[in-house]
Design a protein around this motif. Sequence first.
Motif, PDB file in Angstrom:
ATOM      1  N   VAL A  78       1.251 -11.265  19.829  1.00  0.00           N
ATOM      2  CA  VAL A  78       0.404 -11.723  18.726  1.00  0.00           C
ATOM      3  C   VAL A  78      -1.052 -11.805  19.182  1.00  0.00           C
ATOM      4  O   VAL A  78      -1.966 -11.550  18.392  1.00  0.00           O
ATOM      5  CB  VAL A  78       0.884 -13.081  18.149  1.00  0.00           C
ATOM      6  N   GLY A  98      -3.629  -3.711  15.144  1.00  0.00           N
ATOM      7  CA  GLY A  98      -2.202  -4.055  15.232  1.00  0.00           C
ATOM      8  C   GLY A  98      -1.741  -3.940  16.673  1.00  0.00           C
ATOM      9  O   GLY A  98      -2.404  -3.310  17.511  1.00  0.00           O
ATOM     10  N   GLU A  99      -0.589  -4.561  16.948  1.00  0.00           N
ATOM     11  CA  GLU A  99      -0.159  -4.726  18.341  1.00  0.00           C
ATOM     12  C   GLU A  99      -0.140  -3.430  19.144  1.00  0.00           C
ATOM     13  O   GLU A  99      -0.551  -3.416  20.300  1.00  0.00           O
ATOM     14  CB  GLU A  99       1.192  -5.463  18.412  1.00  0.00           C
ATOM     15  N   VAL A 101       0.858  -1.191   0.000  1.00  0.00           N
ATOM     16  CA  VAL A 101       0.000   0.000   0.000  1.00  0.00           C
ATOM     17  C   VAL A 101       0.893   1.240   0.000  1.00  0.00           C
ATOM     18  O   VAL A 101       1.849   1.333   0.779  1.00  0.00           O
ATOM     19  CB  VAL A 101      -0.922   0.002   1.243  1.00  0.00           C
TER      20      VAL A 101
HETATM   21  C1  LIG Z   1      11.796 -11.233  17.684  1.00  0.00           C
HETATM   22  C2  LIG Z   1      10.367 -11.105  18.129  1.00  0.00           C
HETATM   23  C3  LIG Z   1       9.844 -12.007  19.026  1.00  0.00           C
HETATM   24  C4  LIG Z   1       8.526 -11.903  19.453  1.00  0.00           C
HETATM   25  N1  LIG Z   1       8.030 -12.829  20.329  1.00  0.00           N
HETATM   26  C5  LIG Z   1       6.729 -12.798  20.671  1.00  0.00           C
HETATM   27  C6  LIG Z   1       6.172 -13.805  21.506  1.00  0.00           C
HETATM   28  O1  LIG Z   1       6.869 -14.714  21.966  1.00  0.00           O
HETATM   29  N2  LIG Z   1       4.850 -13.736  21.802  1.00  0.00           N
HETATM   30  C7  LIG Z   1       4.052 -12.747  21.310  1.00  0.00           C
HETATM   31  O2  LIG Z   1       2.843 -12.757  21.582  1.00  0.00           O
HETATM   32  N3  LIG Z   1       4.553 -11.766  20.513  1.00  0.00           N
HETATM   33  C8  LIG Z   1       5.867 -11.770  20.189  1.00  0.00           C
HETATM   34  N4  LIG Z   1       6.396 -10.783  19.396  1.00  0.00           N
HETATM   35  C9  LIG Z   1       5.541  -9.645  19.006  1.00  0.00           C
HETATM   36  C10 LIG Z   1       4.620 -10.005  17.857  1.00  0.00           C
HETATM   37  O3  LIG Z   1       5.365 -10.664  16.842  1.00  0.00           O
HETATM   38  C11 LIG Z   1       3.985  -8.724  17.302  1.00  0.00           C
HETATM   39  O4  LIG Z   1       3.353  -8.014  18.346  1.00  0.00           O
HETATM   40  C12 LIG Z   1       2.936  -9.061  16.251  1.00  0.00           C
HETATM   41  O5  LIG Z   1       3.470  -9.871  15.230  1.00  0.00           O
HETATM   42  C13 LIG Z   1       2.404  -7.787  15.631  1.00  0.00           C
HETATM   43  O6  LIG Z   1       1.405  -8.120  14.709  1.00  0.00           O
HETATM   44  P1  LIG Z   1       0.722  -6.992  13.839  1.00  0.00           P
HETATM   45  O7  LIG Z   1      -0.277  -7.670  12.979  1.00  0.00           O
HETATM   46  O8  LIG Z   1       0.298  -5.857  14.692  1.00  0.00           O
HETATM   47  O9  LIG Z   1       1.908  -6.381  12.945  1.00  0.00           O
HETATM   48  P2  LIG Z   1       2.808  -7.075  11.844  1.00  0.00           P
HETATM   49  O10 LIG Z   1       3.038  -8.507  12.170  1.00  0.00           O
HETATM   50  O11 LIG Z   1       3.975  -6.153  11.662  1.00  0.00           O
HETATM   51  O12 LIG Z   1       1.869  -7.042  10.549  1.00  0.00           O
HETATM   52  C14 LIG Z   1       1.770  -5.920   9.733  1.00  0.00           C
HETATM   53  C15 LIG Z   1       1.879  -6.369   8.288  1.00  0.00           C
HETATM   54  O13 LIG Z   1       1.832  -5.219   7.439  1.00  0.00           O
HETATM   55  C16 LIG Z   1       2.698  -5.438   6.345  1.00  0.00           C
HETATM   56  N5  LIG Z   1       3.048  -4.142   5.730  1.00  0.00           N
HETATM   57  C17 LIG Z   1       3.970  -3.225   6.108  1.00  0.00           C
HETATM   58  N6  LIG Z   1       3.968  -2.174   5.275  1.00  0.00           N
HETATM   59  C18 LIG Z   1       3.018  -2.428   4.341  1.00  0.00           C
HETATM   60  C19 LIG Z   1       2.532  -1.713   3.203  1.00  0.00           C
HETATM   61  N7  LIG Z   1       3.005  -0.514   2.862  1.00  0.00           N
HETATM   62  N8  LIG Z   1       1.555  -2.286   2.452  1.00  0.00           N
HETATM   63  C20 LIG Z   1       1.033  -3.499   2.787  1.00  0.00           C
HETATM   64  N9  LIG Z   1       1.438  -4.214   3.860  1.00  0.00           N
HETATM   65  C21 LIG Z   1       2.425  -3.679   4.623  1.00  0.00           C
HETATM   66  C22 LIG Z   1       3.884  -6.143   6.945  1.00  0.00           C
HETATM   67  O14 LIG Z   1       4.601  -6.844   5.949  1.00  0.00           O
HETATM   68  C23 LIG Z   1       3.201  -7.074   7.956  1.00  0.00           C
HETATM   69  O15 LIG Z   1       2.899  -8.317   7.360  1.00  0.00           O
HETATM   70  C24 LIG Z   1       7.715 -10.853  18.963  1.00  0.00           C
HETATM   71  C25 LIG Z   1       8.242  -9.927  18.047  1.00  0.00           C
HETATM   72  C26 LIG Z   1       9.552 -10.050  17.638  1.00  0.00           C
HETATM   73  C27 LIG Z   1      10.097  -9.059  16.640  1.00  0.00           C
END
Ligand SMILES: Cc1cc2nc3c(=O)[nH]c(=O)nc-3n(C[C@H](O)[C@H](O)[C@H](O)COP(=O)(O)OP(=O)(O)OC[C@H]3O[C@@H](n4cnc5c(N)ncnc54)[C@H](O)[C@@H]3O)c2cc1C
Length: 320
Positions: free
Chosen positions: A300, A290-291, A95
Motif C-alpha cells: 500500500v 498503482g502498486e 471505466v
Molecule cells: C490479501 C492481501 C494482503 C495484503 N497485505 C498487504 C500488507 O500487509 N501490506 C501492504 O503494504 N500491502 C499489502 N497488500 C498489497 C496491497 O493491498 C496492494 O499493493 C495495494 O492495495 C494496491 O493498491 P492500488 O491502488 O495499486 O490498487 P487497487 O487497490 O487494486 O486499486 C485499484 C482500484 O481500481 C478499481 N477498478 C478496477 N477496475 C476498474 C474500472 N474498470 N473502473 C474503475 N475502477 C476500477 C478497483 O476497484 C480498485 O479500487 C496485500 C494484498 C492482498 C491481496
Amino acid sequence: MWKEYNKVSNLISAAALKGLDVSASSVVGKSRSEWFETVHQLIGPYDMAKDFKDLSCVDFNTYPSWSLDWFCKQGYGALVKHRWRGLPVQLNTIVKEIHYTSQDKVEIETSKGKLNPRKCIVTVSNGILASENIKFFPKLSEEKVEAFNKIKMGIYNHVAGLFEEKFFREIGMEEMDMYLYYKISGSNISPRGMGCLMNISDSNLCYFDYGGDFAKELENEGEAVQKSFTIEQLKSIFGSKIDKYLLKLHATQWGKNKFTLGSYASADPGFAHLRKYLKMPVEDKIFFAGEATAFEYASVSGAHRSGVRAADKVIKTLNF
Ligand SMILES: Cc1cc2nc3c(=O)[nH]c(=O)nc-3n(C[C@H](O)[C@H](O)[C@H](O)COP(=O)(O)OP(=O)(O)OC[C@H]3O[C@@H](n4cnc5c(N)ncnc54)[C@H](O)[C@@H]3O)c2cc1C
C-alpha cells in the motif's frame, strides 16, 4: 529455519546480482532441509504471491529492504478515508473506455456517463489492464501490453480467524502481532501450508495466508474448503482445543475479484526488465500509478507513493 531461509534467499539474490533473470526454483533446487517447504512458502507464496517456479530472481531482488509494514487497528481503508477526507471522490463508477486522440482532453466512458479531463491517471491492477476490461483508443504500445501480461498478478489470500481472548494465553502467546512458523509437510511445487500472523493489534484476529498455485486451488474449491483446510492445519499445530476457541473464519478470494483479478503483481521469470514500461506516461495525457508501477511494489505504501509521483507529473505537464 532461519538458516535455511538465509541460504535460499542468498541463492536467489546471488542469481539476481549476476543478472540471471531466471526462476527461483532453477537456482534453489530442492533442498533436503526439513524447513525447505516452510521457507519456500515464506519467500514465494507468502511474500510474492508466487511459487518459486513463477518467481523472477531479478524482480524479487529489486524489492527495497527498508520497506516495513505497520498495522492500523481500524483497518487501512479507515486510514485512507480519514487522511483524504474532503477530497471529491466518485465511487461505484466503472471505466470502460479511455480515448486519447484529442489534443487537449481525454475522453473517458464510464458506467455513469462521459468524463472529459485534460489528463488521466490509471491506477487499476495489472490484472485489469491485461484483461483489457478497459479499452484504450488508440491501443497502447506493444511494450506496455506485454508488461501488463508478464508482470503478472499472483494469488494471495487471507483466511482471517477470530478467537476467544483466552486462546492466546492458553498457547503462551502473550504478545500481539506475532508471526508463527511451523513445519509445512510434503514436497510440492506449490507449498501446501499457510503463513500465520497472530492476534493482530490485540484484536484476537489472526491471518492464515495462502499464496501461489495452492492459494488458487483452494480459492477455486471455494470458501468452505479454504476454511476447512485452515482448521485442519490449526489442529495439526495446536490440537483439538482450536474447536473451543475459534469463533469464526472468513476467506478472501482475490483471484476471482473482478476489480483486481489477482492480489498483486510480480514479473514472470525472464521479464523483470518490462517493469519500466508500466509507469511510462502516454503522450503526456495518460499516466500510470498503482502498486505494480512502484519501487515498493505489492504494498500500500508503494501504491500511495506511485500516486503522488503520477500526480506530480500531471501537475508539471499542466504548466500552472
Ligand atoms: C490479501 C492481501 C494482503 C495484503 N497485505 C498487504 C500488507 O500487509 N501490506 C501492504 O503494504 N500491502 C499489502 N497488500 C498489497 C496491497 O493491498 C496492494 O499493493 C495495494 O492495495 C494496491 O493498491 P492500488 O491502488 O495499486 O490498487 P487497487 O487497490 O487494486 O486499486 C485499484 C482500484 O481500481 C478499481 N477498478 C478496477 N477496475 C476498474 C474500472 N474498470 N473502473 C474503475 N475502477 C476500477 C478497483 O476497484 C480498485 O479500487 C496485500 C494484498 C492482498 C491481496
